[in-house]
Design a protein around this motif. Sequence first.
Motif, mmCIF file in Angstrom:
data_model
loop_
_atom_site.group_PDB
_atom_site.id
_atom_site.type_symbol
_atom_site.label_atom_id
_atom_site.label_comp_id
_atom_site.label_asym_id
_atom_site.label_seq_id
_atom_site.Cartn_x
_atom_site.Cartn_y
_atom_site.Cartn_z
ATOM 1 N N GLY A 73 0.816 -1.206 0.000
ATOM 2 C CA GLY A 73 0.000 0.000 0.000
ATOM 3 C C GLY A 73 0.852 1.261 0.000
ATOM 4 N N TRP A 74 0.239 2.358 0.424
ATOM 5 C CA TRP A 74 0.810 3.681 0.276
ATOM 6 C C TRP A 74 1.235 4.280 1.613
ATOM 7 N N GLY A 75 2.194 5.201 1.533
ATOM 8 C CA GLY A 75 2.602 6.001 2.676
ATOM 9 C C GLY A 75 2.867 7.421 2.234
ATOM 10 N N GLU A 76 2.986 8.323 3.199
ATOM 11 C CA GLU A 76 3.159 9.747 2.896
ATOM 12 C C GLU A 76 4.497 10.263 3.399
ATOM 13 N N PHE A 77 5.206 10.966 2.522
ATOM 14 C CA PHE A 77 6.472 11.623 2.841
ATOM 15 C C PHE A 77 6.246 13.127 2.732
ATOM 16 N N SER A 78 6.041 13.794 3.871
ATOM 17 C CA SER A 78 5.772 15.237 3.834
ATOM 18 C C SER A 78 6.469 15.959 4.987
ATOM 19 N N PRO A 79 7.801 15.818 5.084
ATOM 20 C CA PRO A 79 8.526 16.540 6.128
ATOM 21 C C PRO A 79 8.441 18.048 5.897
ATOM 22 N N PRO A 80 8.533 18.850 6.962
ATOM 23 C CA PRO A 80 8.465 20.305 6.785
ATOM 24 C C PRO A 80 9.622 20.816 5.939
ATOM 25 N N ALA A 81 9.350 21.866 5.197
ATOM 26 C CA ALA A 81 10.354 22.394 4.273
ATOM 27 C C ALA A 81 11.601 22.887 4.990
ATOM 28 N N ASP A 82 11.450 23.343 6.244
ATOM 29 C CA ASP A 82 12.596 23.890 6.970
ATOM 30 C C ASP A 82 13.303 22.843 7.826
ATOM 31 N N GLY A 83 12.896 21.573 7.739
ATOM 32 C CA GLY A 83 13.532 20.518 8.519
ATOM 33 C C GLY A 83 14.807 20.027 7.853
ATOM 34 N N GLY A 84 15.629 19.321 8.627
ATOM 35 C CA GLY A 84 16.878 18.802 8.110
ATOM 36 C C GLY A 84 16.737 17.409 7.530
ATOM 37 N N ASP A 85 17.845 16.876 7.038
ATOM 38 C CA ASP A 85 17.825 15.566 6.408
ATOM 39 C C ASP A 85 17.550 14.444 7.411
ATOM 40 N N THR A 86 17.982 14.607 8.657
ATOM 41 C CA THR A 86 17.711 13.579 9.667
ATOM 42 C C THR A 86 16.212 13.452 9.897
ATOM 43 N N GLU A 87 15.541 14.603 10.005
ATOM 44 C CA GLU A 87 14.088 14.569 10.175
ATOM 45 C C GLU A 87 13.414 13.969 8.942
ATOM 46 N N ALA A 88 13.896 14.330 7.755
ATOM 47 C CA ALA A 88 13.311 13.787 6.531
ATOM 48 C C ALA A 88 13.492 12.271 6.461
ATOM 49 N N ALA A 89 14.628 11.771 6.953
ATOM 50 C CA ALA A 89 14.856 10.330 6.950
ATOM 51 C C ALA A 89 13.853 9.610 7.854
ATOM 52 N N ARG A 90 13.491 10.246 8.985
ATOM 53 C CA ARG A 90 12.461 9.665 9.851
ATOM 54 C C ARG A 90 11.123 9.606 9.109
ATOM 55 N N TRP A 91 10.796 10.676 8.421
ATOM 56 C CA TRP A 91 9.554 10.702 7.638
ATOM 57 C C TRP A 91 9.560 9.606 6.570
ATOM 58 N N LEU A 92 10.716 9.382 5.964
ATOM 59 C CA LEU A 92 10.796 8.348 4.941
ATOM 60 C C LEU A 92 10.548 6.969 5.535
ATOM 61 N N THR A 93 11.100 6.711 6.713
ATOM 62 C CA THR A 93 10.855 5.437 7.385
ATOM 63 C C THR A 93 9.365 5.251 7.663
ATOM 64 N N ALA A 94 8.731 6.320 8.137
ATOM 65 C CA ALA A 94 7.289 6.263 8.405
ATOM 66 C C ALA A 94 6.502 6.042 7.123
ATOM 67 N N ALA A 95 6.921 6.690 6.028
ATOM 68 C CA ALA A 95 6.198 6.568 4.762
ATOM 69 C C ALA A 95 6.339 5.180 4.163
ATOM 70 N N ALA A 96 7.480 4.530 4.392
ATOM 71 C CA ALA A 96 7.708 3.201 3.834
ATOM 72 C C ALA A 96 7.040 2.109 4.661
ATOM 73 N N GLU A 97 6.782 2.364 5.930
ATOM 74 C CA GLU A 97 6.284 1.328 6.838
ATOM 75 C C GLU A 97 4.973 0.684 6.382
ATOM 76 N N PRO A 98 3.922 1.450 6.077
ATOM 77 C CA PRO A 98 2.649 0.780 5.737
ATOM 78 C C PRO A 98 2.723 -0.037 4.456
ATOM 79 N N GLY A 99 3.534 0.374 3.513
ATOM 80 C CA GLY A 99 3.601 -0.319 2.233
ATOM 81 C C GLY A 99 4.553 -1.492 2.213
#
Length: 323
Positions: free
Chosen positions: A37-63
Amino acid sequence: MRTLIDFDAAPAFAIPAIDARGAPTVCEGMLLEGPQGWGEFSPPADGGDTEAARWLTAAAEPGTVGWPDPLRGRVPIAVPVPALDTDRAHAMAASSGCRAADVTVIGTADSLAGDIARVAAVRDAIGTAGALRCIPYRRWDVETAVRAIEALAEAAGGLEFVEQPCRTIAELAAVHHRVDVLVAVDASAFELAGVTPGALADAADLAMLRCGPLGGVRRALRVAEATGLPCTVGSAGETSVGLAAGLALAGVLPQLRFACGLGTGLLRGGDVVGGRSLIPVDGHLPVAPMPAAPDRALLERFAITDPARVAWWRNRLRRATGS
């Protein structure tokens, strides 16, 4: 992860919304499709790469690995009330059907009167039995927080809690020990900064969990357990695809004393999901085993068309993967 998800095909979206101050904004992000299935990758524009990597893990989890089995089938939801005038704030709270409300407050010397009026209006809308919470978005110092919380609690006839009144953990702890109202800590903000779970427990009465910034349902559960605090779940402004992850997290928490701040679909001017768009009904939202698939027509309607902005998001996703 690349063997399971086609990152190059991930659609980028931009949906009009209103922000915490009631001003127009845009919710942007990307959707990732995995085998399940699907997940969402929508980290805030002013966040860093570490935060974006957490979002990516969350986005990949359901699928990919999916979510743990839920303990409850639906979750109580708080209506988000931005810093609107009293009539609009009252109408928004009254029409939502929710029995809890998250009210944005500013709390400066020249805005406190407006905050008090808004809080009183929302109290009138949800009734004396409703749970009213205030969110100042880390704007206050200790003295301002103490004065504002006391005034707002009086105007509300009691507050369930105030979320993250100050920026630092030391300030939060100082406020926590000086007010009678419960204080909620944004676990994701401090977890990213390396603050220990023990320090969070000393600074607050409960923890607010946000699935994307914490790296998914499983990782958020570990953070919740480490804090030892009662927990509830909040939104980071996601579409229904991302909100489904927050509901999955709320569905597996061992205890859920507080309504969840997952009603932000009420602030968006659209969604990527059609018939299963997550808008509260009778103050609740359902817990699902996976997010609804996006509607292709809605993806086209809300697609980011500016090539430079699409490239920006694809670069953000690439950096989050470490490539």
